[in-house]
Motif scaffolding. Sequence first.
Motif, mmCIF file in Angstrom:
data_model
loop_
_atom_site.group_PDB
_atom_site.id
_atom_site.type_symbol
_atom_site.label_atom_id
_atom_site.label_comp_id
_atom_site.label_asym_id
_atom_site.label_seq_id
_atom_site.Cartn_x
_atom_site.Cartn_y
_atom_site.Cartn_z
ATOM 1 N N SER A 7 0.865 -1.251 -0.074
ATOM 2 C CA SER A 7 -0.027 0.177 -0.070
ATOM 3 C C SER A 7 0.701 1.353 0.105
ATOM 4 C CB SER A 7 -0.897 0.037 1.094
ATOM 5 O OG SER A 7 -1.688 -0.884 1.093
ATOM 6 N N ALA B 258 1.834 1.736 -3.518
ATOM 7 C CA ALA B 258 0.872 2.141 -4.392
ATOM 8 C C ALA B 258 0.333 3.713 -4.268
ATOM 9 C CB ALA B 258 -0.185 1.075 -4.081
ATOM 10 N N LEU B 259 0.462 4.023 -2.907
ATOM 11 C CA LEU B 259 -0.149 5.458 -2.617
ATOM 12 C C LEU B 259 0.993 6.607 -3.352
ATOM 13 C CD1 LEU B 259 -1.267 4.949 0.842
ATOM 14 C CD2 LEU B 259 -2.631 5.694 -0.764
ATOM 15 N N ASP C 178 -4.460 2.663 -7.386
ATOM 16 C CA ASP C 178 -5.508 2.106 -6.367
ATOM 17 C C ASP C 178 -5.263 0.631 -6.391
ATOM 18 O OD1 ASP C 178 -6.652 4.526 -5.888
ATOM 19 O OD2 ASP C 178 -8.222 4.234 -7.537
ATOM 20 N N ALA D 252 -7.076 -3.255 -4.632
ATOM 21 C CA ALA D 252 -8.361 -3.769 -4.203
ATOM 22 C C ALA D 252 -8.063 -5.161 -4.246
ATOM 23 C CB ALA D 252 -9.485 -3.357 -5.191
ATOM 24 N N SER E 265 -5.185 1.123 -11.714
ATOM 25 C CA SER E 265 -5.495 0.206 -10.564
ATOM 26 C C SER E 265 -4.913 -1.062 -10.639
ATOM 27 C CB SER E 265 -7.069 0.170 -10.425
ATOM 28 O OG SER E 265 -7.468 -0.581 -11.716
ATOM 29 N N THR F 254 -5.917 -4.859 -9.281
ATOM 30 C CA THR F 254 -6.820 -5.746 -8.419
ATOM 31 C C THR F 254 -6.499 -7.252 -8.357
ATOM 32 O OG1 THR F 254 -8.695 -4.148 -9.454
ATOM 33 C CG2 THR F 254 -9.329 -6.311 -8.488
#
Length: 440
Positions: A313, A316-317, A322, A324, A359, A361
């Motif tokens: 995370s 990713a930030l 994003d 998920a 993103s 996922t």
Amino acid sequence: MIRRSLRQRLIVLLLAVLAPVWLLVALLAYRYTLQEVDELFDHQLEQVAATFFLLDLSQLQAAIDAPGFQHFDGDDAFAAQLWSRDGQLLLRGEFAPLIPFDARPQRLQTLALQEENWRVLRVQEPASGRWLAVARPLHERDELAAGLAVGLGVPWLLSLLLLVGLIWWAIGRGLAPLAELSRQIAGRRPDDLAPVAAEATPLEAAALVSEINLLLRRVDAALEGERRFTADASHELRTPLAAIRAQVEVAAAEPDPGARQHALQQALLGIARATRLTEQLLTLARLDHLDAVPDAGMCDLHALAREALVQASPRALQAGVDVALEGKAAQVRGAPELLSLALRNLIDNALAHTPAGGSVTLRLLQQGEGVLLQVQDSGTGLPVEQLARLGERFYRAGSLRPGSGLGLSIVRRVMALHGGSVAFHSQAGLCATLHFPPQL
């Protein structure tokens, strides 16, 4: 532990089978010989009795007292006694043992007379009713049987010794191809991994030679892989190390503090890339030496995926991507640390190829009794011809893509250890699908 040669084992096993049979046959032969000797002695007693009934009393007494009939030169011969119908003793040899009268029907029996065993025949003359007993000491029979036993035993023993020698020679001839195979392997150089010639190998050893050749092929393939891996690793490490040295030299020679700081930052980035590459090389080397998943038990793949996303995370930030996780809990059999390693490499690869605002996922799906885990990014994807090469060591799809080309190789190796597979396809980006087999 004491090790015996195959020849010794075969000889011992053959003798363990043949020796009891040989001994049984010898005992049966000796028993048959004793039976024949007994029948011969009994037949002689019957002949003597039949001859005596042809004589009158005076002739019978003379025959009984004849020197050749009993105790002649110290050798026992025959002894005889004659009774009347009512049991009155009529004749008896001078040295004959006293045989008790018995009026029962004619019969042969063994009696202990004068501390010695005698074979006695009693018979009644039909005309006069007289009873005649003819006897002979059994030690003569025993001596004859012992002589016959020696005569039989010596050839049998010699035949057994000859049999051992013949078995030793025959087994040696039969094992000659194995000895030749041993010499062929022993004479090889350490780097000679060519298949072992199996033309003259016995059928029983063909499977062994086949397994040896299969092992040699695996060793050759492993060594070739190690050589290729070493060459690629040395090439891949040489580039960041050269870049680090160049940046350090620039920093050392640069008088401007700003330029010097920039060169040092670039050197630190090069050190980070070299460190990452070294860690991946060590990880692959460790995985290559595993034949199976250590202590494989059931683990929650959903929990492992969630933990991997939590660890990714911050990156990713920073990249503006994003992340998920979709799907429900799924149990798979495997090593949690290896599965987490594969997930981290997939997520790192997806983040590296996803632009800002995109993103990544993760999806958990059920497919029959198996489990699928997909890692989907929203990058540009790859052409179909490059998808098939993803996972090859040091292969990077496009020269502008970052990384060493080892992350997906680690993923492939981890899935192979778990009996699963990994597939790649472009679908609004790159999608990596991990397939876990049905859990038994």
